[in-house]
Design an enzyme around this catalytic site. Structure first.
Site, mmCIF file in Angstrom:
data_model
loop_
_atom_site.group_PDB
_atom_site.id
_atom_site.type_symbol
_atom_site.label_atom_id
_atom_site.label_comp_id
_atom_site.label_asym_id
_atom_site.label_seq_id
_atom_site.Cartn_x
_atom_site.Cartn_y
_atom_site.Cartn_z
ATOM 1 N N ARG A 47 0.823 -1.220 0.000
ATOM 2 C CA ARG A 47 0.000 0.000 0.000
ATOM 3 C C ARG A 47 0.854 1.267 0.000
ATOM 4 O O ARG A 47 0.462 2.291 -0.545
ATOM 5 C CB ARG A 47 -0.902 0.038 1.232
ATOM 6 N N ASP A 88 -3.449 -1.274 -2.921
ATOM 7 C CA ASP A 88 -4.170 -1.839 -1.781
ATOM 8 C C ASP A 88 -4.977 -3.002 -2.350
ATOM 9 O O ASP A 88 -5.901 -2.783 -3.151
ATOM 10 C CB ASP A 88 -5.089 -0.773 -1.155
ATOM 11 N N LYS A 143 3.445 -18.960 5.283
ATOM 12 C CA LYS A 143 2.588 -19.425 6.373
ATOM 13 C C LYS A 143 2.071 -18.202 7.150
ATOM 14 O O LYS A 143 2.677 -17.129 7.036
ATOM 15 C CB LYS A 143 3.357 -20.371 7.280
ATOM 16 N N HIS A 173 9.821 -22.489 5.411
ATOM 17 C CA HIS A 173 11.198 -22.057 5.138
ATOM 18 C C HIS A 173 12.239 -23.013 5.733
ATOM 19 O O HIS A 173 13.396 -22.989 5.335
ATOM 20 C CB HIS A 173 11.429 -20.609 5.579
ATOM 21 N N LYS A 177 16.498 -24.676 4.424
ATOM 22 C CA LYS A 177 17.738 -24.654 5.212
ATOM 23 C C LYS A 177 18.697 -25.749 4.741
ATOM 24 O O LYS A 177 18.282 -26.876 4.466
ATOM 25 C CB LYS A 177 17.422 -24.871 6.704
ATOM 26 N N GLU A 211 13.245 -21.582 21.237
ATOM 27 C CA GLU A 211 13.505 -20.161 20.980
ATOM 28 C C GLU A 211 13.806 -19.479 22.311
ATOM 29 O O GLU A 211 13.243 -19.869 23.337
ATOM 30 C CB GLU A 211 12.271 -19.485 20.389
ATOM 31 N N ASP A 230 2.013 -22.782 15.666
ATOM 32 C CA ASP A 230 3.088 -21.937 15.137
ATOM 33 C C ASP A 230 4.294 -22.769 14.694
ATOM 34 O O ASP A 230 4.958 -22.425 13.709
ATOM 35 C CB ASP A 230 3.515 -20.934 16.226
ATOM 36 N N HIS A 235 6.804 -26.657 10.667
ATOM 37 C CA HIS A 235 8.236 -26.990 10.644
ATOM 38 C C HIS A 235 8.537 -28.363 11.265
ATOM 39 O O HIS A 235 9.280 -29.166 10.696
ATOM 40 C CB HIS A 235 9.051 -25.950 11.417
ATOM 41 N N LYS A 329 8.969 -21.118 23.711
ATOM 42 C CA LYS A 329 9.569 -19.784 23.761
ATOM 43 C C LYS A 329 10.233 -19.605 25.113
ATOM 44 O O LYS A 329 9.869 -20.266 26.085
ATOM 45 C CB LYS A 329 8.484 -18.718 23.583
HETATM 46 P P1 NAP Z 1 4.379 -7.134 7.781
HETATM 47 O O1 NAP Z 1 5.688 -6.611 8.201
HETATM 48 O O2 NAP Z 1 3.142 -6.732 8.514
HETATM 49 O O3 NAP Z 1 4.203 -6.771 6.242
HETATM 50 C C1 NAP Z 1 2.976 -6.887 5.581
HETATM 51 C C2 NAP Z 1 3.119 -6.341 4.169
HETATM 52 O O4 NAP Z 1 1.828 -6.358 3.572
HETATM 53 C C3 NAP Z 1 3.644 -4.932 4.116
HETATM 54 O O5 NAP Z 1 4.455 -4.781 2.985
HETATM 55 C C4 NAP Z 1 2.354 -4.125 3.950
HETATM 56 O O6 NAP Z 1 2.744 -2.955 3.340
HETATM 57 C C5 NAP Z 1 1.549 -5.054 3.061
HETATM 58 N N1 NAP Z 1 0.106 -4.831 3.152
HETATM 59 C C6 NAP Z 1 -0.649 -4.764 4.269
HETATM 60 N N2 NAP Z 1 -1.936 -4.549 3.944
HETATM 61 C C7 NAP Z 1 -1.994 -4.468 2.595
HETATM 62 C C8 NAP Z 1 -3.041 -4.263 1.675
HETATM 63 N N3 NAP Z 1 -4.310 -4.083 2.056
HETATM 64 N N4 NAP Z 1 -2.736 -4.255 0.363
HETATM 65 C C9 NAP Z 1 -1.470 -4.435 -0.055
HETATM 66 N N5 NAP Z 1 -0.420 -4.647 0.773
HETATM 67 C C10 NAP Z 1 -0.691 -4.663 2.086
HETATM 68 O O7 NAP Z 1 4.370 -8.728 7.758
HETATM 69 P P2 NAP Z 1 5.611 -9.699 7.560
HETATM 70 O O8 NAP Z 1 6.190 -10.007 8.891
HETATM 71 O O9 NAP Z 1 6.482 -9.198 6.482
HETATM 72 O O10 NAP Z 1 4.892 -11.043 7.105
HETATM 73 C C11 NAP Z 1 4.360 -11.237 5.812
HETATM 74 C C12 NAP Z 1 3.789 -12.656 5.740
HETATM 75 O O11 NAP Z 1 4.827 -13.581 5.963
HETATM 76 C C13 NAP Z 1 2.746 -12.950 6.808
HETATM 77 O O12 NAP Z 1 1.824 -13.863 6.288
HETATM 78 C C14 NAP Z 1 3.536 -13.618 7.907
HETATM 79 O O13 NAP Z 1 2.749 -14.471 8.695
HETATM 80 C C15 NAP Z 1 4.526 -14.405 7.080
HETATM 81 N N6 NAP Z 1 5.767 -14.719 7.781
HETATM 82 C C16 NAP Z 1 6.572 -13.726 8.258
HETATM 83 C C17 NAP Z 1 7.749 -14.050 8.880
HETATM 84 C C18 NAP Z 1 8.688 -12.973 9.376
HETATM 85 O O14 NAP Z 1 9.770 -13.360 9.836
HETATM 86 N N7 NAP Z 1 8.349 -11.726 9.314
HETATM 87 C C19 NAP Z 1 8.128 -15.376 9.044
HETATM 88 C C20 NAP Z 1 7.289 -16.379 8.550
HETATM 89 C C21 NAP Z 1 6.115 -16.028 7.914
HETATM 90 P P3 NAP Z 1 1.973 -1.561 3.434
HETATM 91 O O15 NAP Z 1 1.726 -1.282 4.874
HETATM 92 O O16 NAP Z 1 2.906 -0.625 2.727
HETATM 93 O O17 NAP Z 1 0.746 -1.825 2.686
#
Ligand code: NAP
Length: 478
Positions: A47, A88, A143, A173, A177, A211, A230, A235, A329
């Site tokens: 967005r 969006d 996930k 992921h 590894k 963790e 989780d 995993h 955790k």
């Molecule tokens: P995040 O930091 O909250 O990022 C979410 C992304 O989605 C941002 O780029 C946000 O950007 C975008 N977004 C939110 N609402 C939107 C909308 N309505 N339209 C278009 N884009 C939108 O989340 P994240 O941690 O990167 O995680 C992303 C996914 O990966 C999730 O499903 C999470 O469960 C999974 N995941 C994450 C991790 C990790 O280590 N972070 C690990 C395993 C899995 P804007 O705010 O600019 O729109």
């Protein structure tokens, strides 16, 4: 087996945490090492109202923060591949501009959804409407794929409405590894393990994912998830499947996933007394005091931050062999490992010395190593008989294979997505078999009225989890 190489990569959630910490640095590293198709263009979308220049700046900062300097060669080449389109996904009309921005993708389009799963359905509908889900398009999903079987089926159905299974790449992921792939190499590229890899010779298997972190500001997410969903659902069950599967006929997507799903379907439903849950209270981790889960949350909660299970794979190979799984955790150390405990020798000829059964420890993180413990003679003269001691045969992968770069798991997975190889991605029937087993555990907990037992942060979980193993004469490996 690989398909055609994509000529465009479309990254949803391009401004998010996962993109900045893992995906953009991984793509940059792949570009630096010449792995990306020469003309691969990478279109980021989210967005945030960025233009190409601002997105490149965001990507540069992300790469500089999260990728070691020695892996940042030719960053300009990587940055030049990037463009950005704000969108969006809840506003369907925005997809037309996205399609225009993506343009033609002669080699095919790879799409990565790094957004909340609640946005998947609308995103996929938008992609399909503007023709971005056609024959050459593959889609990758992060996930969590649901919070139970029913919600997972809803997500899978929404994806299947636009993409056939052979173009869906579900990420776990852990499969990216190095050590996890090395488990496959260890089992199937060496002769000596396979004859021993069964209930006759293996006493039990332990899988630990520990963790040190607590909630990390993800209270809403964790309150609806808990340790079982989780960590175990995805995993840990994938690790268990790789340990327990029959030899596939080849290292290709079909055969490998066929064998894994057989294991997942053979998991015996847990019975009362075969699981322990816990929730951390305040305590010391790494020498610093940390608050309890409920204090971090600011209210009482019955969500488990620790779970230990005794699982069984009901087939000939594993008859009577328990698989002890635990994850939590605020454990004393960050550790992911698999322990394969062999049985005792049938008869000892050493009257004076005790022999210990062999044990194979596969360390996944933080240290990637494989250790086989063997019995050996203690040097010296002894009239009372030979002295024996357990010694480790240690294959520290970082040392044995020094000079080879250790790669981020997402490098492998992004490359496979771009090249169309599904071997290290999870098939729908696997995810659903995983959920079926997990849902039955949650139903059992509800039936039993099981609530998490408190444990101190910095400990290995509630004492009942130690008892779970010790009842069988087994100690957790520490
Ligand atoms: P995040 O930091 O909250 O990022 C979410 C992304 O989605 C941002 O780029 C946000 O950007 C975008 N977004 C939110 N609402 C939107 C909308 N309505 N339209 C278009 N884009 C939108 O989340 P994240 O941690 O990167 O995680 C992303 C996914 O990966 C999730 O499903 C999470 O469960 C999974 N995941 C994450 C991790 C990790 O280590 N972070 C690990 C395993 C899995 P804007 O705010 O600019 O729109």
């Amino acid at each position: 087996m690989t398909g055609t190489k994509a000529s465009k990569l479309l990254l949803f959630g391009a401004t998010g945490d996962l993109a900045q910490r893992m995906l953009l640095p991984s793509l940059s590293a792949l570009a630096a090492d010449g792995f990306l198709p020469e003309r691969l263009g990478i279109i980021g979308t989210a967005r945030s109202d960025l233009d190409d220049h601002a997105f490149r700046n965001l990507a540069r900062a992300a790469v500089e923060t999260h990728l070691p300097a020695n892996r940042r060669a030719s960053m300009a080449d990587f940055l030049n591949r990037l463009s950005y389109q704000p969108l969006d996904v809840t506003a369907p009309e925005g997809f037309d501009a996205l399609a225009e921005r993506v343009g033609e993708a002669p080699g095919g389009l790879s799409i990565f959804l790094s957004t909340a799963p609640s946005l998947f359905e609308q995103t996929i509908a938008g992609l399909a409407r503007v023709g971005l889900a056609g024959d050459g398009a593959r889609i990758s999903l992060e996930k969590p794929l649901g919070h139970d079987l029913a919600s997972s089926c809803t997500i899978n159905d929404a994806v299947a409405a636009a993409f056939p299974e052979e173009r869906i790449f579900r990420i776990d992921h852990y499969l990216g590894k190095e050590t996890v792939q090395n488990l496959i190499a260890l089992r199937f590229a060496n002769l000596m393990f396979e004859p021993l890899w069964n209930a006759r010779h293996i006493d039990h298997v332990q899988i630990t994912v520990a963790e040190t972190v607590g909630l990390e500001g993800r209270a809403d997410f964790y309150e609806n998830t808990g340790a079982l969903r989780d960590m175990v659902q995805n995993h840990m069950l994938q690790l268990l499947a790789l340990v327990a599967m029959e030899p596939p006929v080849s290292f290709d997507a079909g055969p490998v996933r066929d064998e894994k799903v057989k294991v997942l379907r053979a998991l015996r439903p847990l019975k009362a007394g075969e699981s322990v849950t816990g929730q951390y209270r305040g305590g010391a981790v790494g020498g610093a005091f940390v608050p309890g889960y409920d204090e971090e949350l600011g209210r009482d909660s019955e969500v488990e931050t620790f779970v230990a299970l005794k699982a069984h794979v009901d087939n000939w190979r594993w008859h009577g062999v328990p698989f002890y799984l635990r994850t939590g955790k605020r454990m004393p150390q960050r550790l992911t490992e698999i322990v394969v405990q062999f049985r005792c020798i049938p008869h000892s000829i050493f009257k004076q010395a005790r022999t210990h059964p062999n044990r194979l420890v596969i360390g996944i993180q933080p240290r990637e190593n494989i250790t086989l413990s063997l019995m050996a003679k203690v040097p010296g003269l002894d009239r009372r008989g030979m002295s024996l001691r357990q010694v480790p045969l240690d294959i520290a992968l970082a040392d044995a294979l020094s000079g080879r770069e250790r790669r981020i798991a997402y490098e492998r997975l992004l490359l496979d997505l771009i090249e169309g190889d599904q071997t290290l991605f999870v098939r729908r029937d696997e995810v659903e078999a995983q959920w079926r087993w997990i849902d039955a555990i949650r139903a059992l907990w509800q039936e039993e009225g099981l609530t998490p037992r408190p444990y101190s942060a910095g400990s290995w979980g509630p004492s009942a989890s130690i008892a779970l193993a010790e009842r069988d004469g087994v100690s957790w490996h520490e």
